[in-house]
Design a protein around this motif. Structure first.
Motif, PDB file in Angstrom:
ATOM      1  N   GLY A 163       0.488  -0.950  -0.035  1.00  0.00           N
ATOM      2  CA  GLY A 163       0.130   0.078  -0.084  1.00  0.00           C
ATOM      3  C   GLY A 163       0.168   1.169   0.311  1.00  0.00           C
ATOM      4  N   PHE A 164       0.274   2.339  -0.275  1.00  0.00           N
ATOM      5  CA  PHE A 164       1.026   3.535   0.023  1.00  0.00           C
ATOM      6  C   PHE A 164       1.198   3.852   1.544  1.00  0.00           C
ATOM      7  N   GLY A 165       3.077   4.231   1.498  1.00  0.00           N
ATOM      8  CA  GLY A 165       3.335   4.471   2.633  1.00  0.00           C
ATOM      9  C   GLY A 165       3.166   6.240   2.164  1.00  0.00           C
ATOM     10  N   GLY A 166       3.563   7.055   1.388  1.00  0.00           N
ATOM     11  CA  GLY A 166       3.700   8.492   0.914  1.00  0.00           C
ATOM     12  C   GLY A 166       4.372   8.595  -0.018  1.00  0.00           C
ATOM     13  N   LEU A 167       4.200  10.267  -0.407  1.00  0.00           N
ATOM     14  CA  LEU A 167       4.888  10.587  -1.499  1.00  0.00           C
ATOM     15  C   LEU A 167       6.015  11.403  -0.750  1.00  0.00           C
ATOM     16  N   ASP A 168       7.005  12.091  -1.805  1.00  0.00           N
ATOM     17  CA  ASP A 168       8.225  12.876  -1.313  1.00  0.00           C
ATOM     18  C   ASP A 168       8.154  13.751  -3.147  1.00  0.00           C
ATOM     19  N   LYS A 169       9.002  14.430  -2.670  1.00  0.00           N
ATOM     20  CA  LYS A 169      10.185  15.717  -3.849  1.00  0.00           C
ATOM     21  C   LYS A 169       8.707  15.687  -5.242  1.00  0.00           C
ATOM     22  N   VAL A 170       7.487  15.147  -5.047  1.00  0.00           N
ATOM     23  CA  VAL A 170       7.256  14.672  -6.746  1.00  0.00           C
ATOM     24  C   VAL A 170       6.799  16.285  -7.192  1.00  0.00           C
ATOM     25  N   ARG A 171       6.632  16.498  -8.443  1.00  0.00           N
ATOM     26  CA  ARG A 171       6.122  17.796  -9.362  1.00  0.00           C
ATOM     27  C   ARG A 171       5.698  16.908 -10.734  1.00  0.00           C
ATOM     28  N   PHE A 172       5.000  17.819 -10.608  1.00  0.00           N
ATOM     29  CA  PHE A 172       4.453  18.152 -12.552  1.00  0.00           C
ATOM     30  C   PHE A 172       4.781  18.833 -12.978  1.00  0.00           C
ATOM     31  N   ARG A 173       5.360  18.077 -14.642  1.00  0.00           N
ATOM     32  CA  ARG A 173       5.511  19.016 -15.730  1.00  0.00           C
ATOM     33  C   ARG A 173       5.101  19.157 -16.762  1.00  0.00           C
ATOM     34  N   GLY A 174       4.227  18.517 -17.266  1.00  0.00           N
ATOM     35  CA  GLY A 174       3.245  18.423 -17.774  1.00  0.00           C
ATOM     36  C   GLY A 174       2.304  17.666 -18.169  1.00  0.00           C
ATOM     37  N   ILE A 175       0.961  18.671 -19.066  1.00  0.00           N
ATOM     38  CA  ILE A 175      -0.449  17.777 -19.161  1.00  0.00           C
ATOM     39  C   ILE A 175      -0.153  16.639 -19.851  1.00  0.00           C
ATOM     40  N   VAL A 176      -1.439  15.751 -19.354  1.00  0.00           N
ATOM     41  CA  VAL A 176      -1.671  14.384 -19.714  1.00  0.00           C
ATOM     42  C   VAL A 176      -3.122  13.579 -19.756  1.00  0.00           C
ATOM     43  N   ARG A 177      -3.440  14.145 -21.504  1.00  0.00           N
ATOM     44  CA  ARG A 177      -4.971  14.118 -21.804  1.00  0.00           C
ATOM     45  C   ARG A 177      -5.093  13.021 -22.161  1.00  0.00           C
ATOM     46  N   PRO A 178      -6.647  12.711 -22.663  1.00  0.00           N
ATOM     47  CA  PRO A 178      -7.145  11.085 -23.168  1.00  0.00           C
ATOM     48  C   PRO A 178      -6.967  11.027 -24.552  1.00  0.00           C
ATOM     49  N   GLY A 179      -6.054  10.316 -25.095  1.00  0.00           N
ATOM     50  CA  GLY A 179      -5.757   9.361 -26.154  1.00  0.00           C
ATOM     51  C   GLY A 179      -4.252   9.591 -25.835  1.00  0.00           C
ATOM     52  N   ASP A 180      -3.163   9.913 -25.113  1.00  0.00           N
ATOM     53  CA  ASP A 180      -2.172  10.004 -24.328  1.00  0.00           C
ATOM     54  C   ASP A 180      -1.600   8.631 -24.460  1.00  0.00           C
ATOM     55  N   ARG A 181      -0.169   8.766 -24.128  1.00  0.00           N
ATOM     56  CA  ARG A 181      -0.340   7.295 -23.929  1.00  0.00           C
ATOM     57  C   ARG A 181       1.366   7.466 -22.728  1.00  0.00           C
ATOM     58  N   LEU A 182       0.486   7.460 -21.474  1.00  0.00           N
ATOM     59  CA  LEU A 182       1.416   7.796 -20.379  1.00  0.00           C
ATOM     60  C   LEU A 182       2.490   6.239 -20.302  1.00  0.00           C
ATOM     61  N   VAL A 183       3.940   6.781 -20.354  1.00  0.00           N
ATOM     62  CA  VAL A 183       5.239   5.978 -20.306  1.00  0.00           C
ATOM     63  C   VAL A 183       5.425   5.377 -18.471  1.00  0.00           C
ATOM     64  N   ILE A 184       5.257   5.038 -17.434  1.00  0.00           N
ATOM     65  CA  ILE A 184       6.242   5.245 -16.843  1.00  0.00           C
ATOM     66  C   ILE A 184       7.152   4.823 -16.500  1.00  0.00           C
ATOM     67  N   VAL A 185       7.802   5.301 -15.187  1.00  0.00           N
ATOM     68  CA  VAL A 185       9.394   4.245 -15.779  1.00  0.00           C
ATOM     69  C   VAL A 185       9.940   4.560 -13.701  1.00  0.00           C
TER      70      VAL A 185
END
Length: 173
Positions: free
Chosen positions: A103-125
């Motif tokens: 389960g989630f224990g926490g988030l740190d140093k999170v920054r949002f840098r762009g827009i994600v829309r329907p139709g996009d492919r969000l690649v996660i590493v």
């Protein structure tokens, strides 16, 4: 300012090399229906603690009609959830945490840098930073649309005793 260092260069990821589709992901992640935030796993190096996957965003995503009407944007919290599910997949698939559920224990140093829309492919590493078996895992993550980083941060996953959760679910009906 120096260019942001990638956990894994998005140009090097072969998105056509699907190692695990949704049925395989479901073996390791308990989320279902509208909470499933992965479409495929395309890179998995358990020794390096490095994993990559993606989510193909559709017009039918549960958040589209309300976030924001007429200009739907993927909520940042959903990008973080996708990163958590990717990290969970690798940890559970390879038994690294030795936990029944994560389960989630926490988030740190999170920054949002762009827009994600329907139709996009969000690649996660995701890259493992620290691991304490049966306790917790810390991972760095980055999310991309095409070659553009749209989100990054660190997350902590904690072991959740399945028996306690199941008991709570039946008790709280």
């Amino acid at each position: 300012m120096p260019e942001k260092e990638f956990l894994l260069d998005p140009q090097s990821i072969d998105l056509d090399n699907v190692l695990a589709g949704i049925e395989e992901i479901r073996k390791y992640n308990p989320q279902r229906y509208s909470m499933e935030q992965l479409t495929a796993i395309v890179y998995d190096d358990p020794d390096a603690g490095l994993v990559a996957g993606y989510k193909d965003l559709k017009e039918s995503e549960f958040w589209v009609s309300g976030h924001m009407p007429g200009m739907p944007l993927m909520p940042g919290v959903m990008m973080c959830e996708a990163a958590a599910q990717l990290s969970t997949y690798q940890v559970q698939r390879h038994g690294a945490l030795q936990a029944g559920m994560l389960g989630f224990g926490g988030l740190d140093k999170v920054r949002f840098r762009g827009i994600v829309r329907p139709g996009d492919r969000l690649v996660i590493v995701s890259k493992r930073l620290a691991l304490r078996p049966r306790m917790m895992i810390r991972c760095a993550f980055q999310c991309f649309v095409e070659q553009n980083m749209v989100c990054e941060g660190e997350l902590v996953g904690v072991s959740i005793p399945i028996e306690s959760v199941k008991q709570d679910l039946t008790t709280n009906k």
